[in-house]
Scaffold this motif. Structure first.
Motif, PDB file in Angstrom:
ATOM      1  N   PRO A   1       4.424  11.545   4.966  1.00 52.91           N
ATOM      2  CA  PRO A   1       5.268  12.750   4.980  1.00 52.91           C
ATOM      3  C   PRO A   1       5.621  13.174   3.552  1.00 52.91           C
ATOM      4  O   PRO A   1       5.608  12.363   2.613  1.00 52.91           O
ATOM      5  CB  PRO A   1       6.522  12.301   5.744  1.00 52.91           C
ATOM      6  N   GLU A   2       5.941  14.418   3.408  1.00 47.57           N
ATOM      7  CA  GLU A   2       6.310  14.939   2.093  1.00 47.57           C
ATOM      8  C   GLU A   2       7.528  14.186   1.547  1.00 47.57           C
ATOM      9  O   GLU A   2       8.481  13.914   2.264  1.00 47.57           O
ATOM     10  CB  GLU A   2       6.642  16.429   2.210  1.00 47.57           C
ATOM     11  N   GLY A   3       7.445  13.852   0.261  1.00 46.08           N
ATOM     12  CA  GLY A   3       8.541  13.140  -0.375  1.00 46.08           C
ATOM     13  C   GLY A   3       8.411  11.630  -0.318  1.00 46.08           C
ATOM     14  O   GLY A   3       9.285  10.907  -0.811  1.00 46.08           O
ATOM     15  N   TRP A   4       7.323  11.102   0.270  1.00 41.63           N
ATOM     16  CA  TRP A   4       7.088   9.664   0.376  1.00 41.63           C
ATOM     17  C   TRP A   4       5.807   9.281  -0.353  1.00 41.63           C
ATOM     18  O   TRP A   4       4.829  10.026  -0.322  1.00 41.63           O
ATOM     19  CB  TRP A   4       6.968   9.229   1.831  1.00 41.63           C
ATOM     20  N   VAL A   5       5.805   8.109  -0.994  1.00 41.27           N
ATOM     21  CA  VAL A   5       4.600   7.574  -1.629  1.00 41.27           C
ATOM     22  C   VAL A   5       4.518   6.080  -1.329  1.00 41.27           C
ATOM     23  O   VAL A   5       5.521   5.423  -1.052  1.00 41.27           O
ATOM     24  CB  VAL A   5       4.599   7.780  -3.163  1.00 41.27           C
ATOM     25  N   GLU A   6       3.287   5.556  -1.357  1.00 45.33           N
ATOM     26  CA  GLU A   6       3.108   4.108  -1.280  1.00 45.33           C
ATOM     27  C   GLU A   6       3.155   3.559  -2.696  1.00 45.33           C
ATOM     28  O   GLU A   6       2.480   4.080  -3.584  1.00 45.33           O
ATOM     29  CB  GLU A   6       1.776   3.769  -0.619  1.00 45.33           C
ATOM     30  N   GLU A   7       3.955   2.520  -2.911  1.00 43.75           N
ATOM     31  CA  GLU A   7       4.114   2.001  -4.261  1.00 43.75           C
ATOM     32  C   GLU A   7       3.481   0.635  -4.422  1.00 43.75           C
ATOM     33  O   GLU A   7       3.308  -0.115  -3.466  1.00 43.75           O
ATOM     34  CB  GLU A   7       5.587   1.944  -4.657  1.00 43.75           C
ATOM     35  N   SER A   8       3.133   0.323  -5.657  1.00 44.78           N
ATOM     36  CA  SER A   8       2.537  -0.969  -5.972  1.00 44.78           C
ATOM     37  C   SER A   8       3.595  -2.059  -5.941  1.00 44.78           C
ATOM     38  O   SER A   8       4.753  -1.835  -6.301  1.00 44.78           O
ATOM     39  CB  SER A   8       1.879  -0.926  -7.357  1.00 44.78           C
ATOM     40  N   HIS A   9       3.175  -3.260  -5.502  1.00 41.58           N
ATOM     41  CA  HIS A   9       4.070  -4.424  -5.524  1.00 41.58           C
ATOM     42  C   HIS A   9       3.195  -5.665  -5.434  1.00 41.58           C
ATOM     43  O   HIS A   9       2.009  -5.596  -5.067  1.00 41.58           O
ATOM     44  CB  HIS A   9       5.092  -4.353  -4.378  1.00 41.58           C
ATOM     45  N   PRO A  10       3.729  -6.846  -5.764  1.00 41.85           N
ATOM     46  CA  PRO A  10       2.907  -8.059  -5.843  1.00 41.85           C
ATOM     47  C   PRO A  10       2.220  -8.468  -4.542  1.00 41.85           C
ATOM     48  O   PRO A  10       1.216  -9.171  -4.578  1.00 41.85           O
ATOM     49  CB  PRO A  10       3.908  -9.133  -6.294  1.00 41.85           C
ATOM     50  N   MET A  11       2.760  -8.032  -3.390  1.00 37.75           N
ATOM     51  CA  MET A  11       2.203  -8.455  -2.112  1.00 37.75           C
ATOM     52  C   MET A  11       1.445  -7.335  -1.410  1.00 37.75           C
ATOM     53  O   MET A  11       1.240  -7.381  -0.197  1.00 37.75           O
ATOM     54  CB  MET A  11       3.339  -8.953  -1.197  1.00 37.75           C
ATOM     55  N   GLN A  12       0.993  -6.357  -2.174  1.00 34.63           N
ATOM     56  CA  GLN A  12       0.381  -5.176  -1.547  1.00 34.63           C
ATOM     57  C   GLN A  12      -0.961  -5.486  -0.878  1.00 34.63           C
ATOM     58  O   GLN A  12      -1.462  -4.682  -0.080  1.00 34.63           O
ATOM     59  CB  GLN A  12       0.191  -4.064  -2.579  1.00 34.63           C
ATOM     60  N   HIS A  13      -1.520  -6.668  -1.164  1.00 32.93           N
ATOM     61  CA  HIS A  13      -2.776  -7.032  -0.502  1.00 32.93           C
ATOM     62  C   HIS A  13      -2.543  -7.462   0.943  1.00 32.93           C
ATOM     63  O   HIS A  13      -3.514  -7.623   1.710  1.00 32.93           O
ATOM     64  CB  HIS A  13      -3.480  -8.155  -1.274  1.00 32.93           C
ATOM     65  N   ILE A  14      -1.270  -7.648   1.342  1.00 34.33           N
ATOM     66  CA  ILE A  14      -1.010  -8.057   2.722  1.00 34.33           C
ATOM     67  C   ILE A  14      -0.072  -7.110   3.469  1.00 34.33           C
ATOM     68  O   ILE A  14      -0.079  -7.083   4.695  1.00 34.33           O
ATOM     69  CB  ILE A  14      -0.465  -9.500   2.802  1.00 34.33           C
ATOM     70  N   PHE A  15       0.749  -6.348   2.763  1.00 41.87           N
ATOM     71  CA  PHE A  15       1.548  -5.331   3.454  1.00 41.87           C
ATOM     72  C   PHE A  15       1.906  -4.218   2.473  1.00 41.87           C
ATOM     73  O   PHE A  15       1.914  -4.421   1.249  1.00 41.87           O
ATOM     74  CB  PHE A  15       2.810  -5.924   4.099  1.00 41.87           C
TER      75      PHE A  15
ATOM     76  N   TYR B   1       9.143  -0.242   6.098  1.00 42.63           N
ATOM     77  CA  TYR B   1       8.829   0.455   7.348  1.00 42.63           C
ATOM     78  C   TYR B   1       8.069   1.732   7.028  1.00 42.63           C
ATOM     79  O   TYR B   1       8.443   2.500   6.151  1.00 42.63           O
ATOM     80  CB  TYR B   1      10.103   0.761   8.136  1.00 42.63           C
ATOM     81  N   ASP B   2       6.987   1.948   7.769  1.00 40.17           N
ATOM     82  CA  ASP B   2       6.125   3.095   7.502  1.00 40.17           C
ATOM     83  C   ASP B   2       6.846   4.392   7.869  1.00 40.17           C
ATOM     84  O   ASP B   2       7.284   4.559   9.012  1.00 40.17           O
ATOM     85  CB  ASP B   2       4.840   2.968   8.327  1.00 40.17           C
ATOM     86  N   PRO B   3       6.993   5.324   6.908  1.00 38.08           N
ATOM     87  CA  PRO B   3       7.695   6.582   7.217  1.00 38.08           C
ATOM     88  C   PRO B   3       6.991   7.397   8.294  1.00 38.08           C
ATOM     89  O   PRO B   3       7.624   8.217   8.964  1.00 38.08           O
ATOM     90  CB  PRO B   3       7.712   7.312   5.866  1.00 38.08           C
ATOM     91  N   ARG B   4       5.699   7.173   8.494  1.00 32.56           N
ATOM     92  CA  ARG B   4       4.973   7.894   9.550  1.00 32.56           C
ATOM     93  C   ARG B   4       5.364   7.404  10.941  1.00 32.56           C
ATOM     94  O   ARG B   4       5.025   8.036  11.942  1.00 32.56           O
ATOM     95  CB  ARG B   4       3.464   7.736   9.334  1.00 32.56           C
ATOM     96  N   MET B   5       6.093   6.262  10.984  1.00 36.39           N
ATOM     97  CA  MET B   5       6.574   5.726  12.256  1.00 36.39           C
ATOM     98  C   MET B   5       8.075   5.932  12.421  1.00 36.39           C
ATOM     99  O   MET B   5       8.671   5.416  13.362  1.00 36.39           O
ATOM    100  CB  MET B   5       6.238   4.241  12.348  1.00 36.39           C
ATOM    101  N   MET B   6       8.694   6.639  11.496  1.00 38.31           N
ATOM    102  CA  MET B   6      10.126   6.905  11.606  1.00 38.31           C
ATOM    103  C   MET B   6      10.376   8.050  12.581  1.00 38.31           C
ATOM    104  O   MET B   6       9.481   8.849  12.878  1.00 38.31           O
ATOM    105  CB  MET B   6      10.705   7.195  10.225  1.00 38.31           C
TER     106      MET B   6
END
Length: 608
Positions: A558-572, A586-591
């Motif tokens: 959705p507009e205004g949301w981005v996926e961000e980098s983090h140390p565990m991004q290979h699993i969630f 929590y995925d904003p597309r499921m909110m």
């Protein structure tokens, strides 16, 4: 009766008598030193059980006490029932093997043991009958049935010592021996061996970071005299953030303790999945159906790997003191038929694998498939054969793990077995039933306490045995399994629902209620991650051998949301709201706002 020295209000020392159990009295006699003083901390003596305030404070501190103890002694009782022989056998078995506790693999401790029966898990341990029966008697002792012992062994880790009469074994060696017995073949001639070993393994198999829900499920059959301890007695087994801020308070009633746990889990932890621990039994008592009754043992096995709500937050409303809870989700199906699979006394069956149990389980499977064939006006058995097969196995197959998990049944081989067993003309031999043992075992465990259901649109599933025609299947936001709800029969302007329990409904276990079916070229797999020692959800396009964490059914953020980098991004994945600046797993597309934007029909349920 024992005598203890106490200090009165004038600091005068005096001796008083204190009643204790026979088991504690025997322990004190065995553990005392004959020539010197010995300091012991024993909760039954050191905590005033009649003082609610002291009890609340001391129970909260018990975790620190066990962690700080120089030594933790596990007293199993005096020597009897050939316990000395059992302890020696367990010690000998442990000395023959090494265990990699990260992967639960067993190897030989010595070169000469590599080809021996001590290591061969396809053979039972080389014990004589006297030893086997003494092991069962040892594992049947009351210590293994108590709730409070879980924190004794977990918090002491490798530092605990088990004492039975004058025989001792370290907890680490006992744990190694139990793993070996649990994993290997068991002799048919020893009644109750499977049950006692399995119960002991449940205690031994605690990892370093269990969730509160996992612990509550694992301890469901353990015994305690105060039902509030179902919660308070396991808090020290989980990380601080998993305790949800709950503190022991014995001024609260059992209902208040159970209800507060549920409410806190929803509104503090953002998780409705404790609802899957509810089962409506014949006697409801005064506990609302949406509050798990931890004082009653569950009839059904937990459904593993369910992600019906996918990665969504619960939408719930609750007012302090209310007997109802409002939740939001999708009303998916109405149950057309329900048939209990196993008889109530089937829970006494031992391990599937013995021919008599295989025959009894096969008879139950044959009865189910015969009943399903009789429903030909509303259900095409042959057309639904694979869906029925996946349902009775809980869709737990080896190919759904990466790497392939051999503990689960092979899909194609067992489908062939199921097709043969479901054929009315089949008259299976004992050898053929033995070859079907993994399939029949899975069927038995999934069917225990459940009924087979199918809906008006021919969806099939498993639900608690108290389910009946007219109940509905709901998938609730924040709750990982589909839930069976029953419209209340009370005359009320607002429709209310009783929670019957969690269900396996084929075609609704992986977010289909909100996202539709997974594309045929993609497959959801539990992929093992070495860094965490846990299997995480991932998706693979097997045609292209492409792996990804993101669900292929999800569209753009959705507009205004981005996926961000983090140390565990290979699993969630983790997401950030650029407008308000907060991050969310929590995925904003499921909110809720995103689901409504897609015009999904959502329903508000008032649970009572």
């Amino acid at each position: 009766m024992i005598f203890v020295d106490t200090v009165d209000g004038q600091q005068q020392q005096q001796q008083q008598s204190l009643p204790v159990t026979e088991n504690l009295h025997a322990a004190l006699l065995h553990l005392r030193e004959t020539s010197s003083a010995r300091t012991l901390w024993i909760d039954a003596i050191c905590i005033n059980q009649d003082d609610k305030e002291e009890r609340s404070q001391q129970v909260a501190r018990m975790g620190d006490i066990y962690k700080s103890a120089a030594k933790v002694i596990i007293w199993l009782g005096p020597e009897e029932g050939n316990s000395k022989v059992a302890i020696h056998a367990m010690e000998e078995l442990a000395s023959k093997i090494n265990v990699d506790w990260t992967h639960y693999t067993i190897s030989a401790a010595n070169q000469e043991d590599i080809r021996s029966n001590w290591l061969d898990l396809t053979q039972h341990a080389p014990f004589d009958d006297e030893t086997w029966f003494s092991v069962v008697r040892l594992l049947n002792r009351s210590w293994f049935s108590r709730l409070w012992i879980w924190q004794e062994v977990f918090l002491a880790h490798k530092g605990a010592t088990m004492i039975c009469g004058h025989s001792t074994i370290t907890w680490e060696h006992f744990r190694k021996a139990i793993l070996s017995l649990y994993r290997r073949r068991k002799p048919d001639r020893v009644p109750d061996l499977h049950r006692t070993v399995t119960r002991a393994w449940q205690i031994c198999n605690l990892n370093d970071q269990p969730s509160l829900r996992t612990i509550l499920r694992r301890t469901k059959d353990a015994k305690c005299s105060d039902q509030r301890d179902r919660i308070y007695g396991v808090l020290n087994l989980v990380q601080e953030n998993e305790r949800l801020g709950i503190q022991p308070d014995y001024n609260k009633t059992t209902l208040e303790v159970f209800r507060d746990l549920m409410v806190t889990s929803i509104f503090e932890d953002g998780d409705l999945t404790l609802l899957t621990c509810c089962e409506l039994h014949d006697e409801r008592g005064d506990i609302p159906s949406w509050v798990p009754n931890w004082s009653v043992s569950r009839k059904c096995k937990e459904i593993w790997g369910a992600r019906a709500c996918w990665n969504s937050l619960p939408q719930a409303k609750y007012k302090d003191g209310d007997a109802h809870l409002n939740v939001t989700g999708r009303r998916m199906r109405t149950i057309l038929r329900a048939q209990q699979i196993l008889t109530d006394d089937s829970s006494s069956l031992a391990s599937v694998g013995k021919v008599p149990q295989l025959r009894e389980t096969y008879a139950a499977l044959k009865g189910l498939t015969s009943w399903l064939r009789d429903q030909h006006e509303t259900l095409d058995f042959d057309e639904q054969l694979e869906s029925i097969y996946r349902t009775i196995c809980g869709n737990e197959f080896s190919y759904r793990y990466e790497p392939v998990n051999e503990k689960h049944i092979d899909f194609r081989e067992s489908l062939t077995h199921f097709s043969a067993l479901a054929d009315p003309k089949t008259n299976p031999t004992d050898d053929f039933l033995k070859s079907c043992a993994m399939l029949l075992d899975a069927f038995y465990l999934n069917a225990l306490g459940r009924s087979f259901i199918f809906t008006a649109d021919s969806h099939v599933g498993l639900a608690p045995k108290t389910v009946r025609e007219g109940d509905i299947v709901a998938v609730l936001l924040g709750c990982q399994s589909p839930i069976i709800l029953r419209p209340s029969e009370d005359d009320d302007d607002e429709e209310e629902y009783l929670v019957i329990g969690e269900a396996y409904v084929h075609g609704l276990m992986t977010g289909e209620a909100f996202l539709g079916p997974i594309p045929s070229n993609w497959q959801r797999v539990a992929r093992y991650d070495e860094s965490t020692g846990i299997s995480w959800d991932a998706f693979i396009d097997r045609g292209r051998s492409v792996w990804q964490v993101e669900d292929p059914r999800l569209g753009p953020l959705p507009e205004g949301w981005v996926e961000e980098s983090h140390p565990m991004q290979h699993i969630f994945a983790r997401y950030r709201n650029l407008v308000e600046g907060y991050a969310s797993i929590y995925d904003p597309r499921m909110m809720l706002f995103a689901l409504r934007a897609r015009n999904l029909e959502l329903y508000d349920f008032k649970l009572i």
